[in-house]
Write a protein that holds these residues in place. Structure first.
Motif, mmCIF file in Angstrom:
data_model
loop_
_atom_site.group_PDB
_atom_site.id
_atom_site.type_symbol
_atom_site.label_atom_id
_atom_site.label_comp_id
_atom_site.label_asym_id
_atom_site.label_seq_id
_atom_site.Cartn_x
_atom_site.Cartn_y
_atom_site.Cartn_z
ATOM 1 N N PHE A 32 0.846 -1.187 0.000
ATOM 2 C CA PHE A 32 0.000 0.000 0.000
ATOM 3 C C PHE A 32 0.885 1.242 0.000
ATOM 4 C CE2 PHE A 32 -2.917 -3.204 1.637
ATOM 5 C CZ PHE A 32 -4.058 -2.927 0.906
ATOM 6 N N LYS A 33 0.437 2.222 -0.713
ATOM 7 C CA LYS A 33 1.271 3.415 -0.906
ATOM 8 C C LYS A 33 1.593 4.114 0.393
ATOM 9 C CE LYS A 33 -0.489 4.085 -5.602
ATOM 10 N NZ LYS A 33 -1.311 4.923 -6.515
ATOM 11 N N ASP A 34 0.673 4.045 1.351
ATOM 12 C CA ASP A 34 0.930 4.709 2.640
ATOM 13 C C ASP A 34 1.393 3.734 3.715
ATOM 14 O OD1 ASP A 34 -1.361 3.306 3.166
ATOM 15 O OD2 ASP A 34 -2.606 5.044 3.641
ATOM 16 N N GLY A 35 1.582 2.454 3.322
ATOM 17 C CA GLY A 35 2.090 1.465 4.268
ATOM 18 C C GLY A 35 1.051 0.876 5.195
ATOM 19 N N GLU A 36 -0.213 1.329 5.100
ATOM 20 C CA GLU A 36 -1.260 0.819 5.987
ATOM 21 C C GLU A 36 -1.962 -0.366 5.321
ATOM 22 O OE1 GLU A 36 -5.556 2.221 7.918
ATOM 23 O OE2 GLU A 36 -4.200 3.697 7.005
ATOM 24 N N THR B 226 -13.856 -4.328 0.924
ATOM 25 C CA THR B 226 -13.220 -4.106 -0.371
ATOM 26 C C THR B 226 -12.133 -3.036 -0.228
ATOM 27 O OG1 THR B 226 -14.874 -2.470 -0.975
ATOM 28 C CG2 THR B 226 -15.276 -4.759 -1.674
ATOM 29 N N VAL B 227 -11.216 -3.071 -1.183
ATOM 30 C CA VAL B 227 -10.060 -2.173 -1.151
ATOM 31 C C VAL B 227 -9.998 -1.405 -2.461
ATOM 32 C CG1 VAL B 227 -7.532 -2.091 -1.058
ATOM 33 C CG2 VAL B 227 -8.783 -3.689 0.414
ATOM 34 N N ASP B 228 -9.679 -0.140 -2.378
ATOM 35 C CA ASP B 228 -9.482 0.700 -3.560
ATOM 36 C C ASP B 228 -8.178 0.275 -4.238
ATOM 37 O OD1 ASP B 228 -9.034 2.641 -5.461
ATOM 38 O OD2 ASP B 228 -9.437 4.339 -4.124
ATOM 39 N N GLU B 229 -8.269 -0.142 -5.506
ATOM 40 C CA GLU B 229 -7.081 -0.636 -6.212
ATOM 41 C C GLU B 229 -5.995 0.438 -6.315
ATOM 42 O OE1 GLU B 229 -7.635 -2.877 -9.843
ATOM 43 O OE2 GLU B 229 -9.694 -3.352 -9.266
ATOM 44 N N ASP B 230 -6.379 1.696 -6.353
ATOM 45 C CA ASP B 230 -5.398 2.766 -6.514
ATOM 46 C C ASP B 230 -4.525 2.967 -5.277
ATOM 47 O OD1 ASP B 230 -6.197 3.295 -9.087
ATOM 48 O OD2 ASP B 230 -7.645 4.836 -8.495
ATOM 49 N N THR B 231 -4.946 2.374 -4.158
ATOM 50 C CA THR B 231 -4.163 2.566 -2.929
ATOM 51 C C THR B 231 -2.970 1.616 -2.840
ATOM 52 O OG1 THR B 231 -5.513 0.998 -1.664
ATOM 53 C CG2 THR B 231 -6.228 3.313 -1.690
ATOM 54 N N PHE B 232 -2.911 0.650 -3.767
ATOM 55 C CA PHE B 232 -1.866 -0.374 -3.713
ATOM 56 C C PHE B 232 -0.972 -0.259 -4.946
ATOM 57 C CE2 PHE B 232 0.167 -4.489 -3.760
ATOM 58 C CZ PHE B 232 0.212 -4.891 -2.420
#
Length: 855
Positions: free
Chosen positions: A304-308, A316-322
Motif C-alpha cells: 500500500f502506498k501509505d504502508g497501511e 473491499t479495497v481501492d485498487e489505486d491505494t496499492f
C-alpha cells in the motif's frame, strides 16, 4: 491365449500357484542371473579396476530413466553384454548418483521373458476382451506390408485423415515419428498421452506464463507445502528429492496436504488431510490469512502506498491505494473472492481446522521468500480443477517464491538442436487430410483445452474413445500406437475396449503385449530405449538441466526395433515400394552431422537423429551454453550434458503472461477465454456453463474455490475415492516385475503380493469390515473387488487405493490368467471419464463417490 503366443515361451497359466520364495528366486534369476550370465556378486561392485582374477569386469554406460516424466540421468553397469545394475549418472548436475526404485525395476522389464519377442499378427477377426486374438508369429516384412497396404488404401481413397497415431511415453527425437508420420501421410491425428498426465498442473501458465513442469530449489528452501504431490514417491523430481530431502528436513518445515498420508507425508512435519475436491478453499483461506496479517512478500508483490494494511476481512479495497511491483491484480483478486475466504469458512468445506490453516499459512509466509508450494495433480486433475490448481500456486506469488532462492523455478533450457522439417514432404493429398478436424474434438465449445492460452491447443486423450464410439467427427480406420496402453491407463476403460474394436487395422508397438495389444491386428516388438538403442531425454532440477543419452549397450535378445526411428524407417521403405516415397525422402534428410552421409538403414537413422538432436553439446561450432565437448566421441564417452546454472529472479516482470507479471487477476486467461468464446460466437459465461464450471463474470479470471463436481449421490455413495501412485510404478508398466509385487509395502499402507483398498478403522468398524476382508467398491460406472486394509493414514470418509495393478493382459505376474483374469483391480475401471476442460486434463481426483460393501 497361451503365453507362447505373445513371444514363444511356454504356457504359464498356473504360475500364480508358485510360492513366494520361488517367485523371488525366479525374479532374481531373470533380473540378475540371465542378465549377467552367472557372474559372482563381486561383479556388482563399482570398483572394477581392482576386481579379483576370474571375476567378470564391467563398465558403466550412460542412460536415462523412462519410469516417469522426471527422466533422470542414469548409468547402467554392463557386464559381458548384460545390464546388471543401475545408479544415477555421476556426471549429472540434477539427480547426480541418486535414482529412485523405478530405475532398478527397469532391469526386470528389460529381461522379462514375457516381452514380445517377434512381430505377431491376429488370426481371429473378432475383437473383444473375451476374444482370443490368436496371435501367431510373422516376419517384420509381412507385418509392415499389412500396415503399408492399409495406409495406401487411405491415400488412394483420399481418407488419410482416418489414420491415427497414439503416443504414450517417448524420447527427445519423437517429433520425427509422432509429428511427421501423420502429417506426411495426411492426418491431423497425432494423439499423445499428455492430458492423462498432468495438464492441470500447467494452468500456472495463466499466472506466470509457464506451460511446463517446474523445478524446486530444495536445498535453499525453508518451508514446503507439498500439495497433492508426492515428491519422494511419484511426482517429478523424485530422485532429486531423495537426494535432498534430508537437508530439507534439517532446514525447513514441511507440510503435506492430501487426503491420505503419502510416502512424502510420512517424512513431513505436519499433515493436513484435506477433503477431496476442496483444495481451492484451503488455498484461498491461506491467502486470506497472509493478506490480512500483512505477511505477503513486499519486494515481489508491492505494498500500500501509505504502508497501511487495508486487507480487512469482508472489506473491499481501492485498487489505486496499492502499488504492485512484479505482480498484477492482487487487490482485484482480494475484492472478488479472497476477502471472504476465512479459515472458518474453509474449515466447513475442506475439514482442515481453522487454527491449523492459520498457523500453517503464517509459518509459510514467515519463511518467505524461501518457501514453495509444490503443486501436484491432486488439486488440478478434477472436473473443476483449473481454478484450484491456480489457487494453490498463487501462494507462491504472494510469498515471492517465484524464481527465487528456495522457491519454484522454471526449467533450464535443454538446448537440444532442432530436427529437419517435414514441411516439404507434404503433398496435396496430405494437405487436404491435414485440414480435417482432429478426432479428439479439441477446440470445440465444450473442449477449450487452453494449452499455452490457445483454444484447442492441448490434446484431449481420453475423449478419443467417445469420439470413436460416436463416429464424431468421423471414424478412424487405421491406427498405430506406441508406448501407450490407453485401455488400461484412462478412466472409463470399457469405452476404450469398445472403441478399439472399431479400427479396421491397428498396429501396436510395445515391449509387452497389453490390453491395447489385445485389439491389435499386428503387434510389433520395440526396443527398451534405456538399453537397446540410441536415444536421449533431459531433466531439470538443482538449477540445471541434464540431458543423458543411451546406446545399444546390451546384447539384443528379442527381435525388436527402435520405436521412433527403425520402425518408421521400415514403414517408409514399404510405402516407397508402393509409390509413395515422401516419408523415406524425409528421413534421408537426417544426415550424419559429422560425415554428411544419408541414412541407409533404420539403425543409421536412429544414430544420426540422436547426433543431430545433441549437436549443440558436442559440436563446438553449435555450442549455446552448458558443458562443452569437443567431439561426438568425447560426448558419447561421458554421455551427459549439463546446462548453465539457473539465474534467480530473471523472470521477475519478464514472465510469459500478457502483462509480463505474476497475474493474480489473469489478463492472460481472460484473453484466452474471450478468444475461445469469440470463436464460437458465445459469451465467456456460456463457455464456463457448457464446460461445467461455477464461475461467472470476473470470477472466471482469478484463482478461486469451486465446489467439486461429483459423480454419485452422497446418500448412495457415501465415500470419496482417492487414487494414488506407487513409488514402484513405472506408470502402469511395473506390474509384471516380481520386485514390484515383493516390495509393494514400501508404499504406506500397502502389502506385498496384494492389491488393497485402505479404509480408516472407524469407517471399517461401522461397516463391519475387518482387515483382510474382501470388499466391493462401487461407483456410478462399475465395481471392483479388492482386499480391505485398515489404516489410520486414510482420512475418514475416503477409500484410498494405489493405481497400477489389475492388468488382465501384460504377463505372468501382472495377471492371474493372461488374457482372462487380472491380478488385483484397475482403479480406472471405476473412475468415471470426466475432464477439467479448461486445461484438457483427465480427472482422476475429487469427483468419484463410491460405496463399500463386504463381499
Amino acid at each position: 491365449m497361451k503365453q507362447m503366443n505373445i513371444g514363444g515361451s511356454e504356457d504359464h497359466g498356473g504360475s500364480t500357484r508358485i510360492s513366494r520364495r520361488t517367485f523371488v528366486k525366479g525374479a532374481a534369476v531373470t533380473g540378475a542371473g540371465l542378465a549377467m550370465g552367472g557372474p559372482t556378486l563381486r561383479a556388482l561392485s563399482t570398483d572394477t579396476a581392482h576386481a579379483a582374477p576370474g571375476v567378470m569386469q564391467g563398465e558403466w554406460k550412460s542412460s536415462f530413466c523412462t519410469g516417469c516424466t522426471t527422466w533422470c540421468s542414469l548409468q547402467v553397469f554392463v557386464v559381458n553384454g548384460r545390464a546388471i545394475k543401475m545408479r544415477g549418472h555421476e556426471h549429472s548436475q540434477t539427480n547426480s548418483t541418486y535414482c529412485c526404485p523405478r530405475a532398478h525395476l527397469a532391469l526386470q522389464q528389460l529381461y522379462d521373458p514375457d516381452r514380445v519377442k517377434t512381430p505377431m499378427k491376429r488370426t481371429n477377426p473378432n475383437k473383444g476382451k473375451n476374444e482370443d486374438p490368436g496371435f501367431v508369429p510373422v516376419s517384420w516384412d509381412e507385418a509392415l506390408d499389412m500396415l503399408a497396404d492399409k495406409i495406401m488404401e487411405l491415400r488412394d481413397n483420399r481418407e488419410t485423415h482416418k489414420f491415427v497415431l497414439f503416443r504414450g511415453r517417448y524420447t527427445a527425437v519423437n517429433s520425427m515419428f509422432y509429428s511427421s508420420v501423420p502429417r506426411i501421410i495426411g492426418s491431423p491425428n497425432n494423439i499423445s498421452h499428455s492430458s492423462i498426465c498432468a495438464e492441470a498442473e500447467k494452468m500456472r501458465y495463466f499466472l506466470d506464463g509457464q506451460w511446463a513442469y517446474m523445478q524446486y530449489d530444495m536445498p535453499r528452501t525453508r518451508y514446503v507445502l507439498s500439495w497433492g504431490a508426492d515428491p519422494l514417491v511419484a511426482n517429478r523430481q523424485v530422485s532429486t528429492a531423495l537426494r535432498d530431502w534430508g537437508e530439507v528436513l534439517d532446514n525447513a518445515r514441511i507440510c503435506s496436504i492430501e487426503p491420505r498420508l503419502s510416502g512424502t507425508g510420512s517424512k513431513c512435519d505436519e499433515w493436513l488431510p484435506v477433503k477431496p475436491g476442496y483444495d481451492g478453499a484451503l488455498a484461498c483461506a491461506m491467502a486470506h490469512v497472509i493478506l490480512t496479517e500483512g505477511m505477503w512478500y513486499k519486494p515481489f508483490v508491492g505494498d500500500f502506498k501509505d504502508g497501511e494494511n487495508r486487507f480487512v476481512q469482508g472489506e473491499t479495497v481501492d485498487e489505486d491505494t496499492f502499488e504492485e511491483n512484479h505482480t498484477h491484480g492482487l487487490v482485484r483478486w482480494w475484492n472478488l473472492h479472497v476477502k471472504d475466504t476465512t479459515p472458518e469458512w474453509a474449515e466447513k468445506l475442506c475439514e482442515v481446522p481453522a487454527d491449523q490453516i492459520r498457523r500453517v499459512a503464517l509459518g509459510f509466509a514467515d519463511a518467505a521468500p524461501r518457501c514453495m508450494v509444490w503443486v501436484g495433480g491432486g488439486p488440478g486433475m478434477q472436473p473443476r480443477g483449473s481454478y484450484a490448481s491456480m489457487a494453490t500456486y498463487a501462494l507462491n506469488g504472494l510469498t515471492g517464491g517465484i524464481d527465487n532462492e528456495g522457491g519454484v523455478l522454471a526449467y533450464n533450457s535443454n538446448n537440444y538442436h532442432g530436427l529437419p522439417s517435414h514441411d516439404d514432404f507434404i503433398d496435396s493429398i496430405a494437405e487436404e487430410g491435414n485440414q480435417k478436424e482432429k478426432i479428439d474434438q479439441r477446440g470445440r465449445l465444450e473442449w477449450p483445452n487452453l494449452a499455452r492460452g490457445v483454444s484447442g491447443g492441448g490434446v484431449n486423450t481420453n475423449n478419443v474413445a467417445d469420439a470413436m464410439l460416436d463416429e464424431d467427427p468421423y471414424l478412424p480406420k487405421v491406427g498405430m500406437g506406441y508406448f501407450a496402453n490407453f485401455n488400461f491407463s484412462c478412466p472409463g476403460t470399457q469405452r476404450w475396449a469398445e472403441a478399439m474394436k472399431k479400427f479396421e487395422f491397428f498396429a501396436h508397438m510395445t515391449t509387452h503385449a497389453s490390453e491395447m495389444s489385445w485389439y491389435a491386428d499386428v503387434v510389433l516388438p520395440v526396443k527398451n530405449c534405456m538399453y537397446e538403442q540410441w536415444a536421449t531425454l533431459s531433466h531439470s532440477s538443482h538449477r540445471h538441466t541434464s540431458a543423458a543419452i543411451s546406446s545399444p549397450m546390451v546384447d539384443s535378445i528379442w527381435d525388436a526395433k527402435a520405436m521412433e526411428t527403425e520402425i518408421p524407417w521400415m514403414l517408409a521403405e514399404k510405402l516407397a515400394e508402393r509409390g509413395f516415397d515422401n516419408l523415406l525422402n524425409f528421413y534421408k534428410t537426417f544426415k550424419d552431422p559429422e560425415t554428411g552421409r544419408e541414412p541407409t538403414t533404420g539403425e543409421e537413422l536412429d544414430l544420426y537423429s540422436l547426433k543431430i538432436r545433441t549437436q549443440r553439446y558436442w559440436d563446438p561450432s553449435k555450442h549455446q551454453g552448458g558443458d562443452r565437448f569437443n567431439s561426438w566421441d568425447e560426448f558419447k564417452e561421458v554421455g551427459c550434458w549439463n546446462s548453465d546454472e539457473y539465474e534467480y529472479r530473471h523472470r521477475w516482470s519478464n514472465m510469459g503472461t500478457k502483462t509480463g507479471k505474476f497475474e493474480f487477476y489473469s489478463e492472460t486467461l481472460k484473453e484466452a477465454l474471450e478468444k475461445h468464446a469469440e470463436r464460437h460466437n458465445v459469451s465467456v459465461d456460456r463457455v464456463l456453463e457448457v464446460c461445467n464450471y461455477e464461475a461467472r463474470g470476473e470470477m472466471a479470471f482469478i484463482p478461486h474455490h469451486e465446489n467439486p463436481y461429483e459423480w454419485g449421490d452422497p446418500e448412495e455413495y457415501p465415500f470419496k475415492f482417492v487414487d494414488y501412485k506407487s513409488r514402484l510404478n513405472r506408470e502402469g508398466r511395473s506390474a509384471n516385475c516380481a520386485w514390484y509385487n515383493e516390495m509393494k509395502d514400501v508404499d504406506p499402507g500397502d502389502r506385498p503380493y496384494e492389491d488393497v483398498a485402505k479404509l480408516n478403522p472407524r469407517d471399517a468398524e461401522r461397516l463391519g469390515v475387518k482387515d483382510g476382508d474382501k470388499i466391493r467398491l462401487t461407483t456410478p460406472i462399475g465395481n471392483i473387488v479388492t482386499t480391505a486394509a485398515l489404516w489410520e493414514g486414510c482420512m475418514p470418509g475416503t477409500v484410498a487405493k494405489c493405481f497400477g495393478q489389475g492388468h488382465w493382459a501384460y504377463g505372468r505376474y501382472a495377471s492371474k490368467v493372461f488374457g482372462q483374469e487380472p491380478h488385483g483391480a484397475n482403479n480406472n475401471d471405476i473412475i468415471p471419464a470426466d475432464n477439467d476442460r479448461l486445461s484438457g486434463s483427465t480427472a482422476f481426483y475429487g469427483h468419484i463417490r463410491l460405496k463399500v460393501e463386504k463381499v
